[in-house]
Design a protein around this motif. Sequence first.
Motif, PDB file in Angstrom:
ATOM      1  N   ALA A 108       6.604   6.072  -7.852  1.00  0.00           N
ATOM      2  CA  ALA A 108       6.882   4.631  -7.982  1.00  0.00           C
ATOM      3  C   ALA A 108       6.368   3.869  -6.757  1.00  0.00           C
ATOM      4  CB  ALA A 108       8.381   4.403  -8.167  1.00  0.00           C
ATOM      5  N   GLU A 109       6.694   4.400  -5.577  1.00  0.00           N
ATOM      6  CA  GLU A 109       6.272   3.756  -4.326  1.00  0.00           C
ATOM      7  C   GLU A 109       4.754   3.741  -4.188  1.00  0.00           C
ATOM      8  OE1 GLU A 109       6.659   4.809   0.375  1.00  0.00           O
ATOM      9  OE2 GLU A 109       8.511   4.874  -0.786  1.00  0.00           O
ATOM     10  N   ARG A 110       4.136   4.883  -4.462  1.00  0.00           N
ATOM     11  CA  ARG A 110       2.670   4.971  -4.315  1.00  0.00           C
ATOM     12  C   ARG A 110       1.936   4.097  -5.327  1.00  0.00           C
ATOM     13  NH1 ARG A 110       1.077  11.224  -2.742  1.00  0.00           N
ATOM     14  NH2 ARG A 110       2.445  11.385  -0.931  1.00  0.00           N
ATOM     15  N   LEU A 111       2.521   3.967  -6.523  1.00  0.00           N
ATOM     16  CA  LEU A 111       1.912   3.124  -7.549  1.00  0.00           C
ATOM     17  C   LEU A 111       1.848   1.670  -7.058  1.00  0.00           C
ATOM     18  CD1 LEU A 111       0.756   2.943 -10.452  1.00  0.00           C
ATOM     19  CD2 LEU A 111       3.070   2.457 -11.240  1.00  0.00           C
ATOM     20  N   VAL A 112       2.960   1.182  -6.521  1.00  0.00           N
ATOM     21  CA  VAL A 112       2.989  -0.195  -6.000  1.00  0.00           C
ATOM     22  C   VAL A 112       2.044  -0.336  -4.808  1.00  0.00           C
ATOM     23  CG1 VAL A 112       4.445  -1.910  -4.828  1.00  0.00           C
ATOM     24  CG2 VAL A 112       5.238  -0.820  -6.921  1.00  0.00           C
ATOM     25  N   GLU A 113       2.024   0.662  -3.939  1.00  0.00           N
ATOM     26  CA  GLU A 113       1.122   0.586  -2.773  1.00  0.00           C
ATOM     27  C   GLU A 113      -0.341   0.582  -3.208  1.00  0.00           C
ATOM     28  OE1 GLU A 113       3.138   1.943   1.280  1.00  0.00           O
ATOM     29  OE2 GLU A 113       2.403   3.618   0.109  1.00  0.00           O
ATOM     30  N   TYR A 114      -0.651   1.381  -4.222  1.00  0.00           N
ATOM     31  CA  TYR A 114      -2.035   1.403  -4.723  1.00  0.00           C
ATOM     32  C   TYR A 114      -2.414   0.049  -5.309  1.00  0.00           C
ATOM     33  CZ  TYR A 114      -5.931   2.072  -7.916  1.00  0.00           C
ATOM     34  OH  TYR A 114      -7.120   1.901  -8.588  1.00  0.00           O
ATOM     35  N   LEU A 115      -1.506  -0.524  -6.097  1.00  0.00           N
ATOM     36  CA  LEU A 115      -1.819  -1.764  -6.808  1.00  0.00           C
ATOM     37  C   LEU A 115      -1.719  -2.997  -5.921  1.00  0.00           C
ATOM     38  CD1 LEU A 115       0.056  -0.976 -10.129  1.00  0.00           C
ATOM     39  CD2 LEU A 115      -2.399  -0.896  -9.749  1.00  0.00           C
ATOM     40  N   ILE A 116      -0.682  -3.051  -5.103  1.00  0.00           N
ATOM     41  CA  ILE A 116      -0.454  -4.241  -4.280  1.00  0.00           C
ATOM     42  C   ILE A 116      -1.243  -4.148  -2.978  1.00  0.00           C
ATOM     43  CG2 ILE A 116       1.331  -5.683  -3.168  1.00  0.00           C
ATOM     44  CD1 ILE A 116       1.569  -5.477  -6.239  1.00  0.00           C
ATOM     45  N   GLY A 117      -1.399  -2.942  -2.453  1.00  0.00           N
ATOM     46  CA  GLY A 117      -2.118  -2.771  -1.187  1.00  0.00           C
ATOM     47  C   GLY A 117      -1.288  -1.967  -0.213  1.00  0.00           C
ATOM     48  N   ASN A 118      -1.958  -1.098   0.555  1.00  0.00           N
ATOM     49  CA  ASN A 118      -1.213  -0.262   1.497  1.00  0.00           C
ATOM     50  C   ASN A 118      -1.093  -0.912   2.874  1.00  0.00           C
ATOM     51  OD1 ASN A 118      -3.823   0.065   2.430  1.00  0.00           O
ATOM     52  ND2 ASN A 118      -4.065   2.102   1.562  1.00  0.00           N
ATOM     53  N   GLN A 119      -1.591  -2.148   3.000  1.00  0.00           N
ATOM     54  CA  GLN A 119      -1.434  -2.918   4.232  1.00  0.00           C
ATOM     55  C   GLN A 119      -0.676  -4.200   3.878  1.00  0.00           C
ATOM     56  OE1 GLN A 119      -2.712  -1.898   7.117  1.00  0.00           O
ATOM     57  NE2 GLN A 119      -4.258  -0.403   6.551  1.00  0.00           N
ATOM     58  N   THR A 156      -9.815   1.767  -1.446  1.00  0.00           N
ATOM     59  CA  THR A 156      -8.939   2.662  -0.684  1.00  0.00           C
ATOM     60  C   THR A 156      -7.539   2.084  -0.566  1.00  0.00           C
ATOM     61  OG1 THR A 156      -9.639   1.647   1.405  1.00  0.00           O
ATOM     62  CG2 THR A 156     -10.861   3.581   0.675  1.00  0.00           C
ATOM     63  N   GLY A 157      -7.259   1.024  -1.344  1.00  0.00           N
ATOM     64  CA  GLY A 157      -5.914   0.459  -1.346  1.00  0.00           C
ATOM     65  C   GLY A 157      -5.702  -0.673  -0.360  1.00  0.00           C
ATOM     66  N   GLU A 163      -0.853 -21.477  -3.649  1.00  0.00           N
ATOM     67  CA  GLU A 163       0.366 -20.676  -3.541  1.00  0.00           C
ATOM     68  C   GLU A 163       0.146 -19.587  -2.501  1.00  0.00           C
ATOM     69  OE1 GLU A 163       3.371 -17.933  -6.255  1.00  0.00           O
ATOM     70  OE2 GLU A 163       1.808 -19.103  -7.258  1.00  0.00           O
ATOM     71  N   ILE A 164       1.147 -19.395  -1.640  1.00  0.00           N
ATOM     72  CA  ILE A 164       1.065 -18.346  -0.620  1.00  0.00           C
ATOM     73  C   ILE A 164       2.202 -17.361  -0.848  1.00  0.00           C
ATOM     74  CG2 ILE A 164       1.212 -17.840   1.852  1.00  0.00           C
ATOM     75  CD1 ILE A 164      -0.048 -20.676   2.250  1.00  0.00           C
ATOM     76  N   GLN A 165       1.849 -16.110  -1.058  1.00  0.00           N
ATOM     77  CA  GLN A 165       2.848 -15.051  -1.225  1.00  0.00           C
ATOM     78  C   GLN A 165       2.713 -14.079  -0.055  1.00  0.00           C
ATOM     79  OE1 GLN A 165       1.722 -13.327  -4.989  1.00  0.00           O
ATOM     80  NE2 GLN A 165       2.665 -14.965  -6.193  1.00  0.00           N
ATOM     81  N   ALA A 166       3.845 -13.570   0.424  1.00  0.00           N
ATOM     82  CA  ALA A 166       3.812 -12.644   1.558  1.00  0.00           C
ATOM     83  C   ALA A 166       4.232 -11.248   1.102  1.00  0.00           C
ATOM     84  CB  ALA A 166       4.737 -13.142   2.664  1.00  0.00           C
ATOM     85  N   TYR A 167       3.279 -10.321   1.111  1.00  0.00           N
ATOM     86  CA  TYR A 167       3.575  -8.934   0.753  1.00  0.00           C
ATOM     87  C   TYR A 167       3.865  -8.161   2.036  1.00  0.00           C
ATOM     88  CZ  TYR A 167       2.393 -10.093  -3.975  1.00  0.00           C
ATOM     89  OH  TYR A 167       2.404 -10.670  -5.219  1.00  0.00           O
ATOM     90  N   ASN A 168       5.119  -8.301   2.478  1.00  0.00           N
ATOM     91  CA  ASN A 168       5.541  -7.742   3.768  1.00  0.00           C
ATOM     92  C   ASN A 168       6.238  -6.409   3.525  1.00  0.00           C
ATOM     93  OD1 ASN A 168       5.915  -7.745   6.537  1.00  0.00           O
ATOM     94  ND2 ASN A 168       7.768  -8.993   6.476  1.00  0.00           N
ATOM     95  N   LEU A 169       5.449  -5.399   3.125  1.00  0.00           N
ATOM     96  CA  LEU A 169       6.010  -4.102   2.728  1.00  0.00           C
ATOM     97  C   LEU A 169       6.402  -3.247   3.928  1.00  0.00           C
ATOM     98  CD1 LEU A 169       3.363  -3.312  -0.037  1.00  0.00           C
ATOM     99  CD2 LEU A 169       5.706  -4.010  -0.439  1.00  0.00           C
ATOM    100  N   HIS A 170       5.675  -3.421   5.032  1.00  0.00           N
ATOM    101  CA  HIS A 170       5.897  -2.550   6.197  1.00  0.00           C
ATOM    102  C   HIS A 170       6.397  -3.300   7.436  1.00  0.00           C
ATOM    103  CE1 HIS A 170       2.687  -0.705   3.637  1.00  0.00           C
ATOM    104  NE2 HIS A 170       3.561   0.274   3.674  1.00  0.00           N
ATOM    105  N   GLY A 171       6.705  -4.599   7.244  1.00  0.00           N
ATOM    106  CA  GLY A 171       7.306  -5.368   8.338  1.00  0.00           C
ATOM    107  C   GLY A 171       6.352  -5.827   9.435  1.00  0.00           C
TER     108      GLY A 171
END
Length: 323
Positions: A208-219, A98-99, A232-240
């Motif tokens: 474009a936005e939904r593609l990244v959200e689907y692949l990277i995660g919607n949270q 579900t992303g 390695e620690i990466q921060a996917y801070n898409l929504h702050g």
Amino acid sequence: MAKIPTQTINGKVFEYALLNEFLERLKVLTSVTVIENEPFKTALKCFMSFDEKEQSHYRLNASFAVNFLLDIEPRLANGINENDILQLEIVADKAGQTGDVRDVLAIRALQKWEIGISAKNNHRAVKHSRLSNDIDFGQKWLGFPCSVDYFEEIKPVFSNLAKLRTASKATQKWDTLGDYHTSVYVPVLDAFKTELLRLDRENPKTVAERLVEYLIGNQDFYKVIKGKNKVEIQAYNLHGTLNLPFENIKPKAKVQRLKLPNRLIEVVYQDNSQTTLLVTLNEGWQISFRIHNASSRIEPSLKFDINLVSAPHSLFSNQLFIG
């Protein structure tokens, strides 16, 4: 019970090591509880199947990651009062469909706050999605259905594979097909490419936005990648929602918010390849889609190995080297 692949077991072991390290570090600082659900029991079982040397190797990697996360997420160690309990949980694998790509959650219900960790053991692939006659990738990934033209284009390829599989009672192998990269992969990738561009054209600024959200995660989440001698620690801070202060306690490092793309720039084949498409989006995102047969035997579906080739410069990434 079906045999769990080695890659999956290693992932589960790392999930357990991270959760356990959070517990050990935080139980002396705040009220902590572990949700002992089925995914937790599976991960524990995988961890216990490893010998002591392997366990301590995973623990060491996890401890480096957890120490760093405590510095940049002050809410982990700080509760409002004794009723503000930090819950630690391992998430069921199906959440990823579900992303939501997070494996380990730390939740404070009282603060209406949570962070998630995506635990990766030696691999960086973001998704392993499939294509077949009856998979509508447009609907599933982006919320916009694929066209009749797309299904008409891929149908002969997958129908033929289904016939071969049935005729051989599922024993015929891919290598009997000769140059199947040209006869199978290329027509499917061409149809996928055309359809992705069509979906973007008909739904501008959204695909474009939904593609990244689907692949990277919607949270929002932290990706923790365990390597040979480093984490390695990466921060996917898409929504702050990452890197928030607790009252007057500020994080020890700043995690920038990532910009999502709103434009698909191009979809092209990787140089000298018949198996990989490169999808370039604005804001510095580029994703590779490598198609392959998941099994040595012919089946009427193909699998993508999807990787993030480049992310925005604002992607927070930190490498911790282990002696």
